[in-house]
Design a protein around this motif. Structure first.
Motif, PDB file in Angstrom:
ATOM      1  N   ALA A   1     -22.454 -29.508 -14.562  1.00 18.44           N
ATOM      2  CA  ALA A   1     -21.150 -29.898 -14.009  1.00 18.44           C
ATOM      3  C   ALA A   1     -20.174 -28.724 -14.027  1.00 18.44           C
ATOM      4  O   ALA A   1     -19.428 -28.495 -13.061  1.00 18.44           O
ATOM      5  N   ALA A   2     -20.160 -27.947 -15.122  1.00 15.92           N
ATOM      6  CA  ALA A   2     -19.283 -26.772 -15.201  1.00 15.92           C
ATOM      7  C   ALA A   2     -19.678 -25.745 -14.152  1.00 15.92           C
ATOM      8  O   ALA A   2     -18.810 -25.106 -13.526  1.00 15.92           O
ATOM      9  N   PHE A   3     -20.989 -25.575 -13.944  1.00 20.00           N
ATOM     10  CA  PHE A   3     -21.476 -24.650 -12.912  1.00 20.00           C
ATOM     11  C   PHE A   3     -21.002 -25.103 -11.530  1.00 20.00           C
ATOM     12  O   PHE A   3     -20.569 -24.296 -10.708  1.00 20.00           O
ATOM     13  N   ALA A   4     -21.047 -26.415 -11.281  1.00 24.71           N
ATOM     14  CA  ALA A   4     -20.609 -26.946  -9.986  1.00 24.71           C
ATOM     15  C   ALA A   4     -19.117 -26.706  -9.767  1.00 24.71           C
ATOM     16  O   ALA A   4     -18.686 -26.385  -8.650  1.00 24.71           O
ATOM     17  N   VAL A   5     -18.331 -26.854 -10.836  1.00 28.19           N
ATOM     18  CA  VAL A   5     -16.888 -26.595 -10.716  1.00 28.19           C
ATOM     19  C   VAL A   5     -16.637 -25.126 -10.389  1.00 28.19           C
ATOM     20  O   VAL A   5     -15.794 -24.790  -9.538  1.00 28.19           O
ATOM     21  N   ALA A   6     -17.375 -24.217 -11.053  1.00 32.92           N
ATOM     22  CA  ALA A   6     -17.232 -22.786 -10.769  1.00 32.92           C
ATOM     23  C   ALA A   6     -17.636 -22.476  -9.340  1.00 32.92           C
ATOM     24  O   ALA A   6     -16.998 -21.652  -8.656  1.00 32.92           O
ATOM     25  N   VAL A   7     -18.697 -23.121  -8.843  1.00 34.53           N
ATOM     26  CA  VAL A   7     -19.137 -22.925  -7.460  1.00 34.53           C
ATOM     27  C   VAL A   7     -18.045 -23.380  -6.493  1.00 34.53           C
ATOM     28  O   VAL A   7     -17.775 -22.722  -5.481  1.00 34.53           O
ATOM     29  N   LEU A   8     -17.406 -24.497  -6.791  1.00 33.08           N
ATOM     30  CA  LEU A   8     -16.319 -24.989  -5.941  1.00 33.08           C
ATOM     31  C   LEU A   8     -15.178 -23.982  -5.880  1.00 33.08           C
ATOM     32  O   LEU A   8     -14.614 -23.718  -4.803  1.00 33.08           O
ATOM     33  N   ALA A   9     -14.824 -23.404  -7.028  1.00 31.77           N
ATOM     34  CA  ALA A   9     -13.745 -22.416  -7.054  1.00 31.77           C
ATOM     35  C   ALA A   9     -14.119 -21.185  -6.227  1.00 31.77           C
ATOM     36  O   ALA A   9     -13.307 -20.675  -5.430  1.00 31.77           O
ATOM     37  N   ASP A  10     -15.354 -20.689  -6.379  1.00 36.85           N
ATOM     38  CA  ASP A  10     -15.815 -19.541  -5.588  1.00 36.85           C
ATOM     39  C   ASP A  10     -15.847 -19.883  -4.105  1.00 36.85           C
ATOM     40  O   ASP A  10     -15.553 -19.037  -3.251  1.00 36.85           O
ATOM     41  N   PHE A  11     -16.218 -21.102  -3.795  1.00 38.86           N
ATOM     42  CA  PHE A  11     -16.276 -21.564  -2.411  1.00 38.86           C
ATOM     43  C   PHE A  11     -14.908 -21.433  -1.731  1.00 38.86           C
ATOM     44  O   PHE A  11     -14.801 -20.953  -0.598  1.00 38.86           O
ATOM     45  N   LEU A  12     -13.860 -21.833  -2.437  1.00 35.07           N
ATOM     46  CA  LEU A  12     -12.512 -21.749  -1.872  1.00 35.07           C
ATOM     47  C   LEU A  12     -12.091 -20.296  -1.645  1.00 35.07           C
ATOM     48  O   LEU A  12     -11.451 -19.972  -0.640  1.00 35.07           O
ATOM     49  N   VAL A  13     -12.451 -19.408  -2.584  1.00 34.98           N
ATOM     50  CA  VAL A  13     -12.113 -17.993  -2.421  1.00 34.98           C
ATOM     51  C   VAL A  13     -12.851 -17.402  -1.223  1.00 34.98           C
ATOM     52  O   VAL A  13     -12.286 -16.637  -0.428  1.00 34.98           O
ATOM     53  N   LEU A  14     -14.118 -17.762  -1.053  1.00 32.80           N
ATOM     54  CA  LEU A  14     -14.898 -17.223   0.059  1.00 32.80           C
ATOM     55  C   LEU A  14     -14.374 -17.715   1.404  1.00 32.80           C
ATOM     56  O   LEU A  14     -14.447 -16.987   2.400  1.00 32.80           O
ATOM     57  N   LEU A  15     -13.867 -18.930   1.454  1.00 33.33           N
ATOM     58  CA  LEU A  15     -13.232 -19.393   2.687  1.00 33.33           C
ATOM     59  C   LEU A  15     -12.082 -18.462   3.065  1.00 33.33           C
ATOM     60  O   LEU A  15     -11.889 -18.130   4.247  1.00 33.33           O
ATOM     61  N   TYR A  16     -11.329 -18.030   2.072  1.00 33.06           N
ATOM     62  CA  TYR A  16     -10.210 -17.110   2.262  1.00 33.06           C
ATOM     63  C   TYR A  16     -10.711 -15.758   2.767  1.00 33.06           C
ATOM     64  O   TYR A  16     -10.199 -15.195   3.736  1.00 33.06           O
ATOM     65  N   VAL A  17     -11.744 -15.237   2.098  1.00 38.11           N
ATOM     66  CA  VAL A  17     -12.248 -13.896   2.408  1.00 38.11           C
ATOM     67  C   VAL A  17     -12.906 -13.843   3.780  1.00 38.11           C
ATOM     68  O   VAL A  17     -12.693 -12.903   4.557  1.00 38.11           O
ATOM     69  N   LEU A  18     -13.707 -14.842   4.111  1.00 33.79           N
ATOM     70  CA  LEU A  18     -14.510 -14.804   5.333  1.00 33.79           C
ATOM     71  C   LEU A  18     -13.701 -15.064   6.595  1.00 33.79           C
ATOM     72  O   LEU A  18     -14.195 -14.805   7.704  1.00 33.79           O
ATOM     73  N   THR A  19     -12.485 -15.563   6.461  1.00 36.31           N
ATOM     74  CA  THR A  19     -11.667 -15.828   7.640  1.00 36.31           C
ATOM     75  C   THR A  19     -10.475 -14.875   7.745  1.00 36.31           C
ATOM     76  O   THR A  19     -10.253 -14.259   8.783  1.00 36.31           O
ATOM     77  N   LEU A  20      -9.729 -14.751   6.667  1.00 37.75           N
ATOM     78  CA  LEU A  20      -8.495 -13.966   6.739  1.00 37.75           C
ATOM     79  C   LEU A  20      -8.768 -12.472   6.844  1.00 37.75           C
ATOM     80  O   LEU A  20      -8.121 -11.775   7.632  1.00 37.75           O
ATOM     81  N   LEU A  21      -9.724 -11.950   6.081  1.00 46.27           N
ATOM     82  CA  LEU A  21      -9.956 -10.506   6.090  1.00 46.27           C
ATOM     83  C   LEU A  21     -10.465  -9.999   7.439  1.00 46.27           C
ATOM     84  O   LEU A  21      -9.900  -9.052   7.989  1.00 46.27           O
ATOM     85  N   PRO A  22     -11.522 -10.575   8.022  1.00 43.37           N
ATOM     86  CA  PRO A  22     -11.970 -10.038   9.317  1.00 43.37           C
ATOM     87  C   PRO A  22     -11.102 -10.487  10.484  1.00 43.37           C
ATOM     88  O   PRO A  22     -11.252  -9.986  11.600  1.00 43.37           O
ATOM     89  N   GLY A  23     -10.202 -11.434  10.255  1.00 40.09           N
ATOM     90  CA  GLY A  23      -9.366 -11.921  11.347  1.00 40.09           C
ATOM     91  C   GLY A  23     -10.172 -12.710  12.361  1.00 40.09           C
ATOM     92  O   GLY A  23      -9.913 -12.630  13.573  1.00 40.09           O
ATOM     93  N   ALA A  24     -11.165 -13.477  11.899  1.00 43.14           N
ATOM     94  CA  ALA A  24     -12.054 -14.233  12.779  1.00 43.14           C
ATOM     95  C   ALA A  24     -11.885 -15.719  12.537  1.00 43.14           C
ATOM     96  O   ALA A  24     -11.363 -16.146  11.495  1.00 43.14           O
ATOM     97  N   GLU A  25     -12.324 -16.503  13.505  1.00 47.32           N
ATOM     98  CA  GLU A  25     -12.279 -17.956  13.387  1.00 47.32           C
ATOM     99  C   GLU A  25     -13.663 -18.518  13.670  1.00 47.32           C
ATOM    100  O   GLU A  25     -13.939 -19.019  14.754  1.00 47.32           O
ATOM    101  N   PRO A  26     -14.554 -18.438  12.683  1.00 48.85           N
ATOM    102  CA  PRO A  26     -15.913 -18.952  12.893  1.00 48.85           C
ATOM    103  C   PRO A  26     -15.921 -20.466  12.971  1.00 48.85           C
ATOM    104  O   PRO A  26     -15.004 -21.130  12.479  1.00 48.85           O
ATOM    105  N   PRO A  27     -16.955 -21.034  13.580  1.00 42.68           N
ATOM    106  CA  PRO A  27     -17.075 -22.497  13.602  1.00 42.68           C
ATOM    107  C   PRO A  27     -17.096 -23.057  12.190  1.00 42.68           C
ATOM    108  O   PRO A  27     -17.629 -22.429  11.271  1.00 42.68           O
ATOM    109  N   ARG A  28     -16.534 -24.240  12.031  1.00 43.83           N
ATOM    110  CA  ARG A  28     -16.352 -24.799  10.693  1.00 43.83           C
ATOM    111  C   ARG A  28     -17.680 -24.971   9.966  1.00 43.83           C
ATOM    112  O   ARG A  28     -17.778 -24.671   8.779  1.00 43.83           O
TER     113      ARG A  28
END
Length: 305
Positions: free
Chosen positions: A189-216
């Motif tokens: 469960a703790a691992f899943a919570v950490a994965v969720l937190a990393d998931f949110l950061v990667l959403l930030y990195v993969l969209t805002l940094l390259p300036g792209a809008e990939p399909p959801r």
């Protein structure tokens, strides 16, 4: 590598592999020379790491009690063997303001460079041209992105820390064995919570940094793959440092070498996630040929599909 498809027994499996989205993403990475991109990201990340650690240590030294400082040093010794012995916590306490100010200024400079380098690498994966804008505004935007990413990372670290602390507290309160079924479930469960937190950061990195809008859907899958991979890499580097790096033939260089390898693997993981978001489906690849004869980027992929 079409010759693999013609081999007996192996051919059908190779054909199936080369039809997957993961393989098409790898082909994009190979086309944009991803090992060079990962090397650039590794260098800027490694340079920015030291002022970040110095700033964190100065803040901790100035705000924690003596008992908490000892606990912090013990925790660092557990996670990064070989570094804690070199830390002068008492000296940091006495000079926390000066150290924090210098480290903060250096972190701002190196962090802006890291943002610029990472953006360029991710845009290269998308096969997009460099942005043409005012240099001052460009640096100011990079500083804003750095602050936003830093805030997101602090939130993820807090979530992960709280989740780990709660697991330990629940295990102690209920008297469960660490290796028991209930203990394992709590760690999962703790691992899943950490994965969720990393998931949110990667959403930030993969969209805002390259300036792209990939399909959801592509974005969600890529961020989830990256989040799981990142947590597994964290477990790997922690175990390696505790059991191998500090005792290896590299001696004092064991930990920095391990950190470099971990940063490089993490950079390649982020690049693969970016390639996943930038790579179109089989229909798009078949319609556009992926890349035109003149080497232009796939219009469908560049526009997010």
């Amino acid at each position: 590598m079409d010759w693999l498809k013609r081999l007996p027994v192996v051919g059908p499996w190779a054909a199936r592999l080369m039809a997957t989205h993961a393989w098409r993403s790898y082909e994009r990475l190979d086309r944009v020379k991803w090992t060079r991109l990962a090397a650039a990201m590794t260098f800027t990340s490694f340079v920015a790491l030291f002022p970040l650690l110095s700033l964190a240590a100065a803040i901790a030294a100035a705000t924690l009690s003596a008992r908490q400082q000892d606990q912090l040093q013990d925790k660092i010794a557990e996670q990064v063997p070989g570094i804690a012995d070199q830390l002068d916590i008492e000296g940091l306490v006495q000079n926390a303001g000066t150290v924090g100010l210098i480290a903060g200024a250096l972190l701002l400079l190196t962090g802006i460079g890291w943002v610029d380098s990472t953006r360029g690498c991710l845009r290269a994966v998308w096969e997009l041209p460099d942005e043409d804008e005012n240099p001052v505004l460009h640096r100011a935007k990079d500083a804003g992105i750095l602050v936003g990413l830093g805030g997101a990372l602090l939130v993820t670290i807090a979530i992960s820390t709280v989740a780990s602390a709660m697991v330990g507290w629940i295990i102690r309160r209920l008297g469960m064995a660490d290796g028991g079924f209930g203990g394992v479930l709590l760690y999962v469960a703790a691992f899943a919570v950490a994965v969720l937190a990393d998931f949110l950061v990667l959403l930030y990195v993969l969209t805002l940094l390259p300036g792209a809008e990939p399909p959801r859907r592509r974005l969600v899958v890529a961020a989830l793959l990256g989040a799981v991979g990142f947590e597994l890499l964290k477990l790997l580097i922690s175990g390696y440092m505790q059991g191998v790096a500090a005792k290896s033939m590299y001696g004092a260089f064991g930990v920095p070498v391990a950190l470099l390898l971990w940063i490089n693997f993490t950079s390649k993981l982020v690049l693969f996630c970016a390639a996943w978001t930038a790579t179109g489906g089989k229909e798009e690849a078949g319609a556009t040929g992926g890349v035109t004869g003149g080497g232009a980027p796939d219009p469908a992929a560049a526009s997010g599909g």
